[in-house]
Structures are given as C-alpha cells and as structure tokens.
Design a protein around this motif. Structure first.
Motif, short mmCIF file in Angstrom:
data_model
loop_
_atom_site.label_atom_id
_atom_site.label_comp_id
_atom_site.label_asym_id
_atom_site.label_seq_id
_atom_site.Cartn_x
_atom_site.Cartn_y
_atom_site.Cartn_z
N ARG A 121 59.62 31.35 26.62
CA ARG A 121 60.82 32.35 26.72
C ARG A 121 61.89 31.67 27.62
N HIS A 122 61.43 31.26 28.70
CA HIS A 122 62.40 30.64 29.61
C HIS A 122 62.98 29.46 29.21
N GLY A 123 62.67 28.87 27.96
CA GLY A 123 62.91 27.30 27.65
C GLY A 123 62.69 26.33 28.37
N HIS A 124 61.22 26.25 28.86
CA HIS A 124 60.55 25.29 29.68
C HIS A 124 60.18 24.08 28.81
N PHE A 125 59.94 24.24 27.51
CA PHE A 125 59.47 23.27 26.56
C PHE A 125 60.52 22.72 25.62
N LEU A 126 60.04 21.27 25.21
CA LEU A 126 60.61 20.62 24.16
C LEU A 126 59.56 20.26 22.91
N VAL A 127 59.91 20.44 21.99
CA VAL A 127 59.17 20.33 20.68
C VAL A 127 59.72 19.18 19.72
N ASN A 128 58.98 18.13 19.97
CA ASN A 128 59.69 16.82 19.24
C ASN A 128 61.19 16.46 19.84
N GLY A 129 61.45 16.90 21.00
CA GLY A 129 62.56 16.58 21.61
C GLY A 129 63.79 17.61 21.61
N LYS A 130 63.33 18.94 21.15
CA LYS A 130 64.15 19.93 21.03
C LYS A 130 63.61 21.20 21.89
N HIS A 142 50.93 16.58 14.50
CA HIS A 142 51.56 15.42 15.02
C HIS A 142 52.72 15.93 15.96
N ASP A 143 53.05 17.10 16.24
CA ASP A 143 54.13 17.70 17.06
C ASP A 143 53.87 17.09 18.45
N ILE A 144 54.67 16.83 19.24
CA ILE A 144 54.64 16.52 20.43
C ILE A 144 55.49 17.58 21.49
N ILE A 145 54.78 18.11 22.25
CA ILE A 145 55.31 19.39 23.00
C ILE A 145 55.12 18.68 24.56
N GLU A 146 56.54 19.02 25.27
CA GLU A 146 56.55 18.68 26.71
C GLU A 146 57.48 19.50 27.52
N VAL A 147 57.19 19.44 28.81
CA VAL A 147 58.13 20.31 29.69
C VAL A 147 59.17 19.39 29.82
N ARG A 148 60.18 20.29 29.97
CA ARG A 148 61.60 19.68 30.19
C ARG A 148 61.64 19.19 31.59
N GLU A 149 62.45 17.86 31.65
CA GLU A 149 62.62 17.22 32.88
C GLU A 149 62.91 18.10 34.18
N SER A 150 63.96 19.10 33.85
CA SER A 150 64.43 19.96 34.90
C SER A 150 63.53 20.98 35.58
N LYS A 151 62.31 20.99 34.82
CA LYS A 151 61.28 22.19 35.06
C LYS A 151 59.91 21.70 35.37
N ARG A 152 59.89 20.39 35.45
CA ARG A 152 58.63 19.76 35.92
C ARG A 152 58.09 19.99 37.39
N ASN A 153 58.81 20.55 38.29
CA ASN A 153 58.42 20.50 39.73
C ASN A 153 58.26 22.03 40.13
N LEU A 154 58.07 22.94 39.02
CA LEU A 154 57.92 24.08 38.97
C LEU A 154 56.51 24.43 39.19
N LYS A 179 52.60 13.10 32.30
CA LYS A 179 53.91 13.35 31.67
C LYS A 179 54.03 14.80 31.19
N LEU A 180 53.10 15.58 31.55
CA LEU A 180 53.19 17.11 31.04
C LEU A 180 53.64 17.14 29.57
N ARG A 181 52.73 16.51 28.67
CA ARG A 181 52.88 16.43 27.37
C ARG A 181 51.58 16.83 26.69
N ILE A 182 52.13 17.29 25.41
CA ILE A 182 50.82 17.87 24.53
C ILE A 182 50.87 17.23 23.18
N LEU A 183 49.82 16.64 22.75
CA LEU A 183 49.78 16.05 21.48
C LEU A 183 49.07 16.97 20.36
#
Length: 208
Positions: A121-130, A142-154, A179-183
């Motif tokens: 809800r706080h917008g920490h994640f990107l799904v396929n870059g969005k 085949h989706d790629i989920i990753e933590v946004r760059e600005s949130k990775r030090n939380l 890389k805090l990434r989920i495939l």
C-alpha cells in the motif's frame, strides 16, 4: 478501504489453530494459542461438537483470515474460481496465492501478510517496472517484482537480505535477495501451496 482492525490473536484462537498473522510472535512461547488453545469468549472452553455446516463455515473463515481477505472479496474469488476450469477449491487457493501481498510475504520480504499488505500500500514495489500499490493485485507467470530503489534501505528489506535462506520460498517463486527481486516462475499448483486448509469444505459451503 474496509479491513479487520481487531486483535489478530483472537482470530487464531477462534479457529483453534495458528494462522501466522503476527510474524515471529507466532513462533514464540508468547503466542496466545499456546497458552489458551480454545476459542475466546465466556463459553470458549465448553463449545459442543461442531456440525457439518459449522465445519465448512470455520474452514472458509480460517482461509480468508489467513490471507487477510474480507467476506465479499473472498466470495467473489470463489465465484471466479467456480467459473474456471479445474477444481474450484484448488483454483481458489491459486487466486489467493497470486495476490501481490501474499507473494511479498512468501518471498520473505515481510514477517506477515499484514506487514506485506502495508508495504504494498505504501508503494514499495514495482511489478515489471511499474509501481503497484494494490495488495490484491494478481501476479502472473514470468512477472518480476522488485523493491523500489528509494525503499531498499528500509528495515524490512535489510532484514530480508540478512535472513535470506532462512525461510523456505515456494518453488513457483524465485528470490534474488541482493537485488530484492522476486521472479514468478509459474502460478502455483496445489502441491506447492502449504496452507493447511481443506478447500473442499469451502466448496461445499458455497455450494449449498
């Protein structure tokens, strides 16, 4: 947005099993169900044997509470599952597992589904870059989920990196901790879902 705001531990006691709603507390001796393994309320200890209908109802309630879904949405998920090919109960579990908040939890990026829901809800994640901030968003193969760059030090993600490998990640997901990434390799089949529920009882409940 409507959501349950009561005590999570009461839900576990009502279902007489751990629903793992409180992260590490559920694994500790402080878990209330270890101390009082009976439903809450004045008559919790002396409840009679449950009828077939009550067993079906309790299984439905337990499942939606595990995934943090309210009644209307859960019923809509069932209606969708019943309209698709395959076993309705198994399709229902696949739908629940493919929610973004559940995927974040399964990958070890949050200690509970409730925490994962808040992170999404706080917008920490990107799904396929969005950016996606809808917990009920359904991931696809085949989706790629990753933590946004600005949130990775939380803190949650520092913990996720430090404890990578301690939690078993289901085979249908792949995690790249540094890389805090989920495939999403595929959507799960029943054998890959370890949630302890009897989905056939849910089907019977809604089929009445």
């Amino acid at each position: 947005m409507a959501r349950y705001t009561g005590a999570d531990c009461k839900l576990c006691r009502r279902e007489k099993t751990k629903l793992f709603l409180k992260g590490s507390k559920c694994e500790s001796a402080k878990c209330p169900i270890e101390i009082r393994p009976y439903p809450p309320g004045e008559h919790g200890r002396g409840r009679p044997k449950e009828s077939e209908y009550q067993l079906q109802l309790r299984e439905k309630q337990k499942t939606r509470r595990i995934y943090g879904v309210l009644e209307k949405q859960f019923h809509n998920y069932y209606e969708e599952a019943a309209s698709r090919s395959g076993k309705s109960g198994e399709v229902l579990l696949q739908i629940l597992e493919s929610r973004l908040d559940n995927v974040v939890y399964r990958a070890g990026f949050a200690q509970s589904r409730d925490a994962a829901r808040q992170q999404v809800r706080h917008g920490h994640f990107l799904v396929n870059g969005k950016k996606v901030d809808i917990p009920s968003y359904r991931v696809r193969e085949h989706d790629i989920i990753e933590v946004r760059e600005s949130k990775r030090n939380l803190m949650p993600y520092e913990v996720a990196r430090a404890t990578a490998g301690e939690r078993t990640v289901p085979a249908w997901l792949g995690v790249v901790p540094d890389k805090l990434r989920i495939l999403v390799h595929q959507l799960p089949v029943r054998q890959q879902i370890d949630t302890q529920v009897q989905e056939q009882l849910i089907v019977e409940y809604y089929s009445k």
